[in-house]
Design an enzyme around this catalytic site. Sequence first.
Site, PDB file in Angstrom:
ATOM      1  N   ASP A 158      22.018  -3.652  -3.984  1.00 19.31           N
ATOM      2  CA  ASP A 158      21.645  -4.762  -4.865  1.00 19.31           C
ATOM      3  C   ASP A 158      21.924  -6.106  -4.170  1.00 19.31           C
ATOM      4  O   ASP A 158      22.486  -6.130  -3.076  1.00 19.31           O
ATOM      5  CB  ASP A 158      22.433  -4.637  -6.183  1.00 19.31           C
ATOM      6  CG  ASP A 158      21.582  -5.013  -7.379  1.00 19.31           C
ATOM      7  OD1 ASP A 158      20.569  -5.699  -7.198  1.00 19.31           O
ATOM      8  OD2 ASP A 158      21.935  -4.609  -8.505  1.00 19.31           O
ATOM      9  N   ASP A 215      14.130  -6.937 -13.479  1.00 18.15           N
ATOM     10  CA  ASP A 215      14.442  -5.641 -14.087  1.00 18.15           C
ATOM     11  C   ASP A 215      13.414  -5.225 -15.142  1.00 18.15           C
ATOM     12  O   ASP A 215      13.049  -6.005 -16.020  1.00 18.15           O
ATOM     13  CB  ASP A 215      15.821  -5.690 -14.747  1.00 18.15           C
ATOM     14  CG  ASP A 215      16.931  -5.712 -13.703  1.00 18.15           C
ATOM     15  OD1 ASP A 215      16.632  -5.869 -12.503  1.00 18.15           O
ATOM     16  OD2 ASP A 215      18.093  -5.570 -14.103  1.00 18.15           O
TER      17      ASP A 215
END
Length: 563
Positions: A158, A215
């Site tokens: 990430d 997302d």
Amino acid sequence: MTKANGKIIQWVAIGSLILLFVFSSRGLAKDDGLAKTPPMGWNSWNAFKADIDESKIKAIADVLAGSGMREAGYVYLVLDDGWMAKERDGNGNLIGDPVKFPGGMKALGDYIHGKGLKYGIYECRGYLTCQKLPGSFGHEARDMTTFASWGVDYIKLDSCFAERNGRLSSVELAIYKNAIEQTGRPMVLSLSDFGNGSWAWGAKASVHLWRTSYDISRSIGSVYACAETSGGDGMIHPAFNGLWQFAGPGYWNDADMLQVGNLRDPKEDKVHFSLWSILASPLMAGNDLRSMSESVRTILTAPEVIAVNQDPRGFQGYKVSKNGGREIYNKPLADGTTAVLLLNKSETPADLTVTWEQIGLAGAQKVRDLWARKDLGEFKGSFTAANLARHEHLLIKVGTPGGKPVPGPAPVPLEKYSVTRSGAMYLGDLYYVMKQGEAPRTDTNSAGEALSIKGVKYPKGLGCRNGSRIMYKLGGKADRFQAVAGLDDSYTGPETVRFRVLNEDFFGNQVLFDSGKLTRDQAAVKIDIDVKGVEYLLLMIDGKGVAGDWADAKVIADGRQAP
Ligand code: GAL
């Protein structure tokens, strides 16, 4: 020739070879044989967020192995954020949360492997993960070694807080690539950077897949928006017709993890799955497998739909037509046939027709329905999916296996999206390779009128609205970037605006210019900066509802640097 001269020539030759290797490998894909087709598996985030523990994960492994999912291709079981302890151990090593994972992370990996699955784990390249657990910044080699010792096969990396690292993303990802290579254990590297242009600036040199979107959430609207980042102009100039030209065997555009099973009904789940299949996006299931219904299982394991996604040619599907939410995609396959998705996203029922000409075929062609697994017959010249209601679609395969490969479209040539010649070049005359926020308007303000800052009108430039990021490829060919930045005179609101110019992407945070916050009354800012050696230039505007202009935005490349 003297002995000394001979030695010098020898060293020059060796040096040139090394240089040749370094430069020719820049921007090339990793060729480690991993992820030759889009990775498939399950990831804990969409189902559980950070609420994961050993018994849940083991139960998921049991279902993956016992439900036919593993055989369908879902081999990676990936633990997302939330698995680790709040602190590293006394030696500085990562450890699992002792309450959630009392058996430890190696034992969990053994369990996963024992089920014939592969072990995936999450980390972040910032100093903290997105859930504020220990990140890998400054611990890269140590953490990759830890993962290898646990038997990890797949790392989701990430990017939260990475903008504080002070390294270009391309440099940072090469550090991970090398650290993984040093461990001697092959591990897939999956970059989560929420769609910051990794397809464009060459992340494929170090990673196997990269996110193209923010997302995904549990709604069909979010599914469509994520699909548009990879298959449409959600994140790139419309001339590219999606990101297909940036993917291929070993490196993939990741439209984010699946919400199949988390949507409203099977119709939405199927549309989602078909879109990810045609876009060659990784298929990481994100539903709670422990309570999966038979109908969801059937969707996730549909063999002929998965085969489209996993086709060894690795050609990402692209749109052949779009008309008010009626979309047709084409994905040429390895066996000479081609997969076509006919999708109605619009409010009203519609007939959708694909012509053979649109997909590189002619004459009479066989058509097969890939969800129904049924031949529909031979069709001359075209095929019509009749009366598709909203969110309905048909996924078909056209042609006869063994035929000549159906050609894909031509990629956008480099000179259209990169600086390739000397002299001055307006950025508006180049296709941007990444945009976040609303698309910029070329040579007008965001409302389509003349660009105007502090009473001065500009015939050339970019008009933007709201906050935005736009990336251009300079290819190291430009010397200077020049522009006049300011609020467009059409804007009369109270908000401030900030203009920044960065080298490469947002997370690299290498700021070449920063206007600071400007009010409407402040003067237009003249920018004239050195961009020698810069491969990618990012223009950033921060501001709510503002009309910000990069008036007269251009790069200057001198003769010496021209090819
Ligand atoms: C986000 C990422 C998600 C998930 C989450 C974990 O940044 O996009 O996929 O990994 O972090 O905290």
